[in-house]
Scaffold this motif. Structure first.
Motif, mmCIF file in Angstrom:
data_model
loop_
_atom_site.group_PDB
_atom_site.id
_atom_site.type_symbol
_atom_site.label_atom_id
_atom_site.label_comp_id
_atom_site.label_asym_id
_atom_site.label_seq_id
_atom_site.Cartn_x
_atom_site.Cartn_y
_atom_site.Cartn_z
ATOM 1 N N VAL A 30 41.179 39.237 37.593
ATOM 2 C CA VAL A 30 41.535 40.295 38.554
ATOM 3 C C VAL A 30 42.301 41.414 37.836
ATOM 4 C CG1 VAL A 30 42.855 40.822 40.651
ATOM 5 C CG2 VAL A 30 41.513 38.717 40.511
ATOM 6 N N ALA A 31 43.179 41.026 36.898
ATOM 7 C CA ALA A 31 43.926 42.043 36.142
ATOM 8 C C ALA A 31 42.945 42.911 35.344
ATOM 9 C CB ALA A 31 44.926 41.367 35.206
ATOM 10 N N ALA A 32 41.907 42.271 34.768
ATOM 11 C CA ALA A 32 40.919 43.028 33.984
ATOM 12 C C ALA A 32 40.142 43.991 34.888
ATOM 13 C CB ALA A 32 39.966 42.055 33.285
ATOM 14 N N LEU A 33 39.772 43.517 36.090
ATOM 15 C CA LEU A 33 39.052 44.402 37.025
ATOM 16 C C LEU A 33 39.968 45.551 37.468
ATOM 17 C CD1 LEU A 33 36.589 45.077 38.806
ATOM 18 C CD2 LEU A 33 37.468 43.468 40.520
ATOM 19 N N ALA A 34 41.230 45.215 37.738
ATOM 20 C CA ALA A 34 42.186 46.242 38.188
ATOM 21 C C ALA A 34 42.339 47.335 37.131
ATOM 22 C CB ALA A 34 43.540 45.594 38.491
ATOM 23 N N GLU A 35 42.293 46.941 35.867
ATOM 24 C CA GLU A 35 42.437 47.923 34.790
ATOM 25 C C GLU A 35 41.259 48.909 34.775
ATOM 26 O OE1 GLU A 35 43.090 47.066 30.221
ATOM 27 O OE2 GLU A 35 44.496 45.998 31.523
ATOM 28 N N ARG A 36 40.069 48.383 35.115
ATOM 29 C CA ARG A 36 38.874 49.246 35.088
ATOM 30 C C ARG A 36 38.757 50.106 36.353
ATOM 31 N NH1 ARG A 36 33.853 45.481 34.372
ATOM 32 N NH2 ARG A 36 32.780 47.424 33.876
ATOM 33 N N LEU A 37 39.457 49.690 37.400
ATOM 34 C CA LEU A 37 39.221 50.270 38.727
ATOM 35 C C LEU A 37 39.440 51.788 38.814
ATOM 36 C CD1 LEU A 37 38.095 48.853 41.116
ATOM 37 C CD2 LEU A 37 40.409 48.416 41.955
ATOM 38 N N PRO A 38 40.526 52.338 38.237
ATOM 39 C CA PRO A 38 40.729 53.784 38.379
ATOM 40 C C PRO A 38 39.531 54.589 37.886
ATOM 41 C CG PRO A 38 42.707 52.739 37.519
ATOM 42 C CD PRO A 38 41.635 51.683 37.534
ATOM 43 N N ALA A 39 38.841 54.092 36.846
ATOM 44 C CA ALA A 39 37.689 54.829 36.311
ATOM 45 C C ALA A 39 36.536 54.871 37.311
ATOM 46 C CB ALA A 39 37.226 54.175 35.014
ATOM 47 N N PHE A 40 36.465 53.869 38.201
ATOM 48 C CA PHE A 40 35.379 53.857 39.201
ATOM 49 C C PHE A 40 35.678 54.784 40.380
ATOM 50 C CE2 PHE A 40 35.032 49.128 37.903
ATOM 51 C CZ PHE A 40 34.343 49.460 36.753
ATOM 52 N N GLN A 41 36.920 55.221 40.484
ATOM 53 C CA GLN A 41 37.359 56.156 41.529
ATOM 54 C C GLN A 41 37.014 55.715 42.949
ATOM 55 O OE1 GLN A 41 35.967 60.098 40.274
ATOM 56 N NE2 GLN A 41 37.837 60.229 39.061
ATOM 57 N N PRO A 42 37.465 54.532 43.356
ATOM 58 C CA PRO A 42 37.182 54.138 44.742
ATOM 59 C C PRO A 42 37.947 55.012 45.738
ATOM 60 C CG PRO A 42 38.546 52.475 43.638
ATOM 61 C CD PRO A 42 38.219 53.513 42.616
ATOM 62 N N ASP A 43 37.238 55.464 46.768
ATOM 63 C CA ASP A 43 37.873 56.233 47.847
ATOM 64 C C ASP A 43 38.302 55.300 48.965
ATOM 65 O OD1 ASP A 43 37.212 58.999 46.909
ATOM 66 O OD2 ASP A 43 35.184 58.180 47.035
ATOM 67 N N ILE A 44 37.534 54.221 49.131
ATOM 68 C CA ILE A 44 37.789 53.283 50.224
ATOM 69 C C ILE A 44 37.790 51.873 49.629
ATOM 70 C CG2 ILE A 44 36.900 52.355 52.418
ATOM 71 C CD1 ILE A 44 35.481 55.104 52.809
ATOM 72 N N VAL A 45 38.831 51.106 49.919
ATOM 73 C CA VAL A 45 38.879 49.706 49.457
ATOM 74 C C VAL A 45 38.867 48.811 50.691
ATOM 75 C CG1 VAL A 45 40.265 47.939 48.294
ATOM 76 C CG2 VAL A 45 40.110 50.245 47.325
ATOM 77 N N ILE A 46 37.839 47.988 50.786
ATOM 78 C CA ILE A 46 37.745 47.068 51.924
ATOM 79 C C ILE A 46 38.010 45.663 51.406
ATOM 80 C CG2 ILE A 46 36.297 46.204 53.799
ATOM 81 C CD1 ILE A 46 34.773 48.874 53.659
ATOM 82 N N SER A 47 39.176 45.159 51.758
ATOM 83 C CA SER A 47 39.603 43.857 51.277
ATOM 84 C C SER A 47 39.105 42.800 52.257
ATOM 85 C CB SER A 47 41.135 43.870 51.208
ATOM 86 O OG SER A 47 41.542 42.758 50.514
ATOM 87 N N ASN A 48 37.943 42.272 51.913
ATOM 88 C CA ASN A 48 37.242 41.391 52.852
ATOM 89 C C ASN A 48 37.111 39.959 52.342
ATOM 90 O OD1 ASN A 48 35.045 40.691 54.989
ATOM 91 N ND2 ASN A 48 34.026 40.383 53.014
ATOM 92 N N ALA A 49 37.104 39.769 51.020
ATOM 93 C CA ALA A 49 36.935 38.406 50.489
ATOM 94 C C ALA A 49 38.013 37.512 51.078
ATOM 95 C CB ALA A 49 37.031 38.414 48.968
ATOM 96 N N GLY A 50 37.646 36.297 51.405
ATOM 97 C CA GLY A 50 38.645 35.411 51.996
ATOM 98 C C GLY A 50 38.315 33.951 51.751
ATOM 99 N N LYS A 51 39.387 33.158 51.701
ATOM 100 C CA LYS A 51 39.238 31.708 51.538
ATOM 101 C C LYS A 51 39.991 31.057 52.697
ATOM 102 C CE LYS A 51 38.959 27.705 49.280
ATOM 103 N NZ LYS A 51 37.662 27.044 49.281
#
Ligand code: NAP
Length: 279
Positions: free
Chosen positions: A92-113
């Motif tokens: 998750v830390a690795a994905l978070a590091e890449r995230l700003p470059a993808f420029q998400p406008d909307i984050v939908i936090s849907n994954a769940g356990k």
């Protein structure tokens, strides 16, 4: 139409979303959806993809994400896949590091356990608590923190796919799930005024029971009214148009208002049920 279908229609009236309004809300915008490989997230990805949103799809099951991205692309949409286990904090830390470059406008936090397990069956299962908290609270919070600066610049939106239980008195067997969902809900709602003041909309969706694989292992739910996943996805899609603060089924608000007064009778009833189960 059967009595149970009628009851479901009453509790969860069908909603349609204007395709044009959804297109105006998401076309050309980059939308990150976690938990896009199954259930509600998968349906939502199709709805947003066909409205012109540029999708970033996250979940563990790469094959399903890839098949979904291909389907969306073949229909004229845009989707990229980022397989990631939200229970793996390094990933998750690795994905978070890449995230700003993808420029998400909307984050939908849907994954769940979801975990339903009695306390006395959980004595050697501390990982139930770490797992639910990682997937339902800590990893979504990490991804939001990474995406936030860009969302502030671009007037973005955060959507939390939460559960009706969060607004209701807690029920036995659901301790790990309920605590993690409530923790994330409180974290996001606490931050929401700061974020709204900076132009980022924050939306909490309090879903009732939804007929997905998440509830399949609980046989009791087979006969309980539940929403269909495409309808749940529709409520989330509608919130991208309205940028509303919260959505819950119509009957949840009165119960939520009464919840403090119901605490004593609810506790007495659940205590009695548990004592009876021990006899
Ligand atoms: N179904 C209900 O009755 C209900 C009620 C209230 C709220 N909700 C909420 O609705 C949301 C969607 O649930 P659903 O009903 O659509 O369930 P679902 O069909 O089981 O889908 C859950 C999604 O989360 C992903 N996920 C699970 N563990 C993950 C992990 N470790 N890392 C990354 N992704 C993970 C799954 O993908 P992979 O398995 O491919 O990783 C899947 O795409 C959840 O937040 C849930 O709490 C559901």
């Amino acid at each position: 139409m059967t009595a149970s279908t009628l009851l479901e229609r009453f509790l969860f009236p069908h909603q349609a979303v204007s395709a044009q309004a959804l297109r105006r809300a998401v076309a050309g915008r980059t939308v990150l959806i976690t938990g896009a490989s199954f259930g509600i997230g998968e349906q939502l990805a199709r709805q947003i993809g066909s409205a012109g949103g540029r999708l970033l799809l996250v979940a563990r099951t790469a094959s399903r994400l890839e098949a979904l991205a291909e389907e969306i692309t073949a229909a004229g949409g845009t989707a990229s896949v980022y397989p990631c286990d939200l229970n793996d904090l390094a990933a998750v830390a690795a994905l978070a590091e890449r995230l700003p470059a993808f420029q998400p406008d909307i984050v939908i936090s849907n994954a769940g356990k979801s975990i339903r397990r009695p306390m006395m069956d959980s004595l050697d299962r501390f990982h139930d608590i770490t797992r639910t908290n990682n997937i339902n609270f800590l990893s979504p919070a990490r991804l939001i923190l990474a995406a936030l600066p860009g969302m502030v610049e671009r007037g973005g939106q955060i959507v939390s796919v939460s559960a009706a239980n969060v607004l209701l008195p807690p029920a036995p067997y659901w301790a790990a799930y309920q605590a993690s969902k409530t923790g994330f809900d409180q974290w996001l709602r606490s931050a929401a005024p700061e974020l709204r003041a900076r132009g980022v909309a924050v939306t909490s969706i309090y879903l009732p029971l939804v007929r997905t694989r998440m509830i399949a292992p609980t046989r009791f739910y087979d006969g309980v009214p539940a929403m269909q996943p495409d309808q749940a996805a529709m409520r989330i899609a509608a919130s991208l148009i309205t940028r509303r603060r919260a959505w819950a089924p119509w009957w949840l608000s009165p119960v939520h208002v009464l919840a403090p007064a119901l605490r004593t009778p609810w506790d007495a009833w659940t205590d009695r049920q548990q004592r009876r189960a021990l006899r």
